[in-house]
Scaffold this active site. Structure first.
Site, PDB file in Angstrom:
ATOM      1  N   CYS A 102      71.779 108.497  43.292  1.00 38.49           N
ATOM      2  CA  CYS A 102      70.661 107.730  43.628  1.00 38.49           C
ATOM      3  C   CYS A 102      70.279 107.935  45.136  1.00 38.49           C
ATOM      4  CB  CYS A 102      71.175 106.265  43.525  1.00 38.49           C
ATOM      5  SG  CYS A 102      69.815 104.894  44.016  1.00 38.49           S
TER       6      CYS A 102
ATOM      7  N   CYS B 263      69.669 105.066  47.284  1.00 36.23           N
ATOM      8  CA  CYS B 263      70.972 104.611  47.747  1.00 36.23           C
ATOM      9  C   CYS B 263      71.426 105.184  48.975  1.00 36.23           C
ATOM     10  CB  CYS B 263      72.114 104.746  46.669  1.00 36.23           C
ATOM     11  SG  CYS B 263      71.679 103.804  45.173  1.00 36.23           S
TER      12      CYS B 263
END
Length: 284
Positions: free
Chosen positions: A35, A38
């Site tokens: 991600c 993230c």
């Protein structure tokens, strides 16, 4: 990883969310290695965890390593960040928010620097110890950039401590749209306090002084009566006016009374500072 950041796993989740969150808020960062948002958010959270110095614990949960935990919390989007207090989730956000918005999120929930002073002041108010509550609330009011709830407490303490002029200034500055039931309660308290402050002794001395405005003895007696009834500003102003006319009035009695009243207000009190400056300028 700093001391205020940990990895959240199935083995420590009970201790972290079930125990640690009672000691301080726990910010859980649900993330995954694939991600990109993230990876953008994580250093921001880690930097804030270090900057806030332990006000919250950052717990990073790798959703790929702990898929059952992620499913248990119903996480569907990454990154997701959830704040836990006292064993319960209280707020959350999704996506890689900019640092300014993450700070706003944290500041809504973390203890403020002035919270302890406000809580102590509330306890003192409950004990009717308004003079000790006053400096705590004044400090909190300034530190909080004039937070409305603290302002209301400060107004009440001013009224209870018979510092009616300061209470009036703050109360009259409240905009019309915020003049709610609590405002009306404080206005009623102020009106009653103003009526009660006109004691027979004060009225008698005021009437005498109106008929003989240059009588410094009457002015001195009125200053002492004002002080006795908690009308501190008026007491100090009358003593100051006496000293303007006669610095040695009654062998220094006016100066001594003024100094004693200033000292009784406590260090840093705005009224004390104002009249300390006036007295210093007058005498030196």
């Amino acid at each position: 990883m700093n001391e205020h950041v940990i990895h959240l796993t199935g083995e420590n989740i009970q201790q972290i969310l079930g125990e640690e969150s009672f000691a301080r808020p726990v910010l859980v960062d649900f993330w995954a290695d694939w991600c990109a948002p993230c990876k953008a958010l994580m250093p921001v959270l880690e930097r804030l965890a270090a900057e806030y110095g332990g006000q919250f614990l950052l717990a990073k949960l790798d959703t790929e390593a702990e898929p059952q935990l992620a499913a248990q919390f119903g996480v569907r989007n990454l990154p997701t960040v959830a704040l836990f207090k006292d064993g319960q989730g209280v707020d959350a956000f999704s996506g890689a928010l900019p640092e300014s918005e993450v700070r706003q999120f944290l500041d809504r929930h973390l203890p403020k620097a002035w919270d302890e002073d406000v809580n102590l002041a509330k306890n003192l108010m409950a004990e009717e110890n308004y003079l000790e509550a006053l400096p705590l609330l004044k400090s909190a009011y300034e530190m909080s950039d004039h937070e409305a709830d603290i302002e209301r407490l400060l107004i009440e303490v001013y009224i209870r401590a018979k510092r009616l002029e300061e209470a009036t200034v703050l109360l009259e500055a409240i905009p019309f749209q915020f003049q709610d039931d609590d405002y009306r309660r404080l206005k009623g308290l102020l009106d009653l306090a103003e009526k009660a402050s006109e004691t027979p002794e004060i009225k008698e001395l005021q009437n005498k002084l109106d008929g003989d405005p240059d009588n410094q003895d009457l002015k001195y007696e009125l200053a002492l009566q004002y002080h006795s009834d908690g009308r501190i500003r008026e007491a100090l102003e009358h003593l100051y006016q006496i000293l303007l006319k006669n610095k040695g009035f009654r062998d220094g009695a006016a100066k001594t009374s003024m100094i004693e009243i200033i000292q009784s207000l406590g260090k840093g009190d705005s009224l004390a500072v104002e009249y300390q400056r006036k007295l210093f300028t007058l005498l030196y």
